[in-house]
Design an enzyme around this catalytic site. Structure first.
Site, PDB file in Angstrom:
ATOM      1  N   LYS A  89       0.689  -1.195   0.079  1.00 20.86           N
ATOM      2  CA  LYS A  89      -0.097  -0.120  -0.008  1.00 20.86           C
ATOM      3  C   LYS A  89       0.794   1.435  -0.082  1.00 20.86           C
ATOM      4  O   LYS A  89       0.409   2.362  -0.555  1.00 20.86           O
ATOM      5  CB  LYS A  89      -0.799   0.025   1.035  1.00 20.86           C
ATOM      6  CG  LYS A  89      -1.901  -1.093   1.113  1.00 20.86           C
ATOM      7  CD  LYS A  89      -3.133  -0.684   0.314  1.00 20.86           C
ATOM      8  CE  LYS A  89      -4.161  -1.922   0.373  1.00 20.86           C
ATOM      9  NZ  LYS A  89      -4.229  -3.149   1.227  1.00 20.86           N
ATOM     10  N   GLU A 111      -9.861   5.958   2.920  1.00 18.08           N
ATOM     11  CA  GLU A 111     -10.626   4.833   3.779  1.00 18.08           C
ATOM     12  C   GLU A 111      -9.594   3.692   3.581  1.00 18.08           C
ATOM     13  O   GLU A 111      -8.573   3.510   3.187  1.00 18.08           O
ATOM     14  CB  GLU A 111     -11.696   4.380   2.372  1.00 18.08           C
ATOM     15  CG  GLU A 111     -11.209   3.408   1.428  1.00 18.08           C
ATOM     16  CD  GLU A 111     -10.392   3.757   0.488  1.00 18.08           C
ATOM     17  OE1 GLU A 111     -10.004   4.866   0.097  1.00 18.08           O
ATOM     18  OE2 GLU A 111      -9.358   2.890   0.153  1.00 18.08           O
ATOM     19  N   SER A 377       1.893  -9.790  -0.753  1.00 19.46           N
ATOM     20  CA  SER A 377       1.577  -8.548  -0.654  1.00 19.46           C
ATOM     21  C   SER A 377       1.764  -7.823   0.773  1.00 19.46           C
ATOM     22  O   SER A 377       1.897  -6.654   0.846  1.00 19.46           O
ATOM     23  CB  SER A 377       0.110  -8.287  -0.975  1.00 19.46           C
ATOM     24  OG  SER A 377      -0.684  -9.220  -0.212  1.00 19.46           O
TER      25      SER A 377
HETATM   26  C1  LIG Z   1      -4.925  -4.057   1.205  1.00 19.58           C
HETATM   27  C2  LIG Z   1      -4.614  -5.464   1.202  1.00 19.58           C
HETATM   28  C3  LIG Z   1      -4.747  -6.180  -0.151  1.00 19.58           C
HETATM   29  C4  LIG Z   1      -5.869  -6.198  -0.804  1.00 19.58           C
HETATM   30  O1  LIG Z   1      -5.958  -4.929  -1.634  1.00 19.58           O
HETATM   31  P1  LIG Z   1      -5.747  -5.006  -3.112  1.00 19.58           P
HETATM   32  O2  LIG Z   1      -6.053  -3.432  -3.699  1.00 19.58           O
HETATM   33  O3  LIG Z   1      -6.429  -5.846  -3.638  1.00 19.58           O
HETATM   34  O4  LIG Z   1      -4.180  -5.113  -3.358  1.00 19.58           O
HETATM   35  C5  LIG Z   1      -3.758  -7.386  -0.187  1.00 19.58           C
HETATM   36  N1  LIG Z   1      -3.033  -7.510   0.718  1.00 19.58           N
HETATM   37  C6  LIG Z   1      -2.599  -6.967   1.625  1.00 19.58           C
HETATM   38  C7  LIG Z   1      -1.425  -7.253   2.771  1.00 19.58           C
HETATM   39  C8  LIG Z   1      -3.213  -5.613   2.001  1.00 19.58           C
HETATM   40  O5  LIG Z   1      -2.924  -4.952   2.848  1.00 19.58           O
END
Ligand SMILES: *Cc1c(COP(=O)(O)O)cnc(C)c1O
Length: 393
Positions: A89, A111, A377
């Site tokens: 993010k 948000e 992620s």
């Molecule tokens: C927010 C988040 C997601 C999902 O958001 P995307 O916009 O689909 O990437 C996935 N993994 C983590 C660790 C997140 O914080």
């Protein structure tokens, strides 16, 4: 780019900017300025420098040896969990705060679902000394309490969204309402590839660093910059779009997007958007979303707050419809098991969102020579309470 946005803000049948009249000046300003600002050399220099020295990029591409042995392919993790603040993010938050500064904005709203985007936004606002208000569903505030504390520590004001399911979609509604009321001085940092054009394209560009680095790293490590598979979890779809971006035009690279099935796609407690959804308008763009027969947004459910969203970004809707990427889903229990497996086989505790992508490995069959990249992620610290409750540690 074949799969990129067209001059009207559409990806095939999806995208556009379906916004109330009062938001038009804000969105139009962004539309006119974003490409100009993003391609300005001073913007690029500051963005690249912050990604390097503040976020810690490039994030490693890690060849997961024990996973590779288990699944019979070369499995690589793109380590977005190692970024400052613990997920992908921050890439987008840095890009948007620099943009907001250049637009002369004095106030930032955002948000958040899991709290990762809220933390990333509060972080970049602290970095730049700009006021920050984060809207968060009341339920998410409970299940992601450590991130609420982090945002407050960073100086942000966290406002609970108390309508609907009290989760991400409701927080998004509240943020949009705020923006309508504060059209001149406020920039809305949307946390995924969703929202009215130009947000989906802008956020995808900021996150595309993930696949840009991956190509270089794969070339170094394997002698070939193209893998056979690229996989990522999908809430709104920003880590997946960042992971797919520079592979989209390489048609031999198979793209796999993993949604949250919750308690099962047919259980009535799910967030498997492509499986359950239909075409419609959500949060300013035409996309695929979960809705009732008369078009009301259906309440999604997932154990992972970051995937608990009833839609997907319009570019994903397009990639799904034309079959460029495959959309699949994983249940809560499958994801939790995958989170435990990754912890104990690779020494990496993943976010439960990420664990959905990892879990899908169980359902695939590979050839020994396949190179497979999974977007890791985020890290799982914020989810420890959920893991503890499930496994009874
Ligand atoms: C927010 C988040 C997601 C999902 O958001 P995307 O916009 O689909 O990437 C996935 N993994 C983590 C660790 C997140 O914080």
């Amino acid at each position: 780019m074949k799969y990129g946005v067209n001059e009207n803000g559409y990806y095939g049948d999806f995208g556009g900017a379906y916004i109330p009249e009062m938001l038009y000046p804000n969105v139009e300003e962004l539309r006119q300025e974003y490409i100009k600002i993003l391609s300005d050399p001073s913007f690029k220099a500051e963005f690249d420098q912050l990604l390097k020295d503040y976020v810690g990029r490039p994030s490693p591409l890690y060849h997961a040896k024990r996973y590779s042995e288990k699944y019979g392919a070369n499995i690589f993790f793109k380590r977005e969990d190692l970024n400052h603040t613990g997920s992908h993010k921050i890439n987008n938050a840095i890009g948007q705060i620099l943009l907001a500064q250049r637009l002369g904005k004095k106030r930032i709203i955002a948000e958040t679902g899991a709290g990762q985007h809220g933390v990333a936004t509060a972080t970049v606002c602290a970095l730049k000394g700009i006021e920050c208000i984060v809207y968060m569903g009341e339920i998410d505030m409970e299940r992601q309490a450590p991130n609420v504390a982090r945002m407050k520590m960073l100086g942000a004001k966290v406002v609970p969204a108390t309508s609907g399911s009290k989760t991400l979609k409701d927080a998004t509604n509240e943020a949009l309402r705020d923006w309508i009321g504060n059209p001149v001085d406020t920039h809305y940092i949307i946390g995924s590839v969703v929202g009215p054009y130009p947000y989906p394209d802008m956020v995808a560009r900021f996150q595309s660093i993930i696949s840009a680095e991956t190509r270089t790293q794969l070339l170094e490590q394997t002698g070939n910059e193209l893998p056979q598979y690229v996989m990522a979890c999908v809430g709104g779809g920003s880590n997946a779009m960042g992971m797919f971006y520079h592979f989209l035009d390489d048609e031999d690279v198979k793209l796999v997007a993993v949604e949250a099935a919750g308690k099962g796609v047919d259980s009535g407690h799910s967030a498997a958007t492509t499986f359950l959804g239909k075409e419609g308008v959500l949060h300013g763009s035409r996309t695929i979303l979960m809705q009732t027969a008369d078009g009301q947004v259906e309440e999604p459910y997932s154990i992972s707050a970051g995937l608990d969203y009833p839609g997907i970004g319009p570019q994903h809707a397009h990639l799904y419809k034309i079959n460029r990427a495959k959309y699949v889903s994983i249940t809560d229990d499958e994801a939790l098991d995958a989170g435990l497996l990754c912890s104990q086989m690779e020494g990496i505790i993943p976010a439960i969102e990420t664990a959905h992508a990892l879990a899908y490995l169980e359902k695939m069959t590979f050839q020994k020579s396949d190179n497979v990249v999974i977007c890791l992620s985020g890290r799982g610290d914020k989810d420890l309470d959920t893991y503890i409750r499930h496994f009874g540690f």
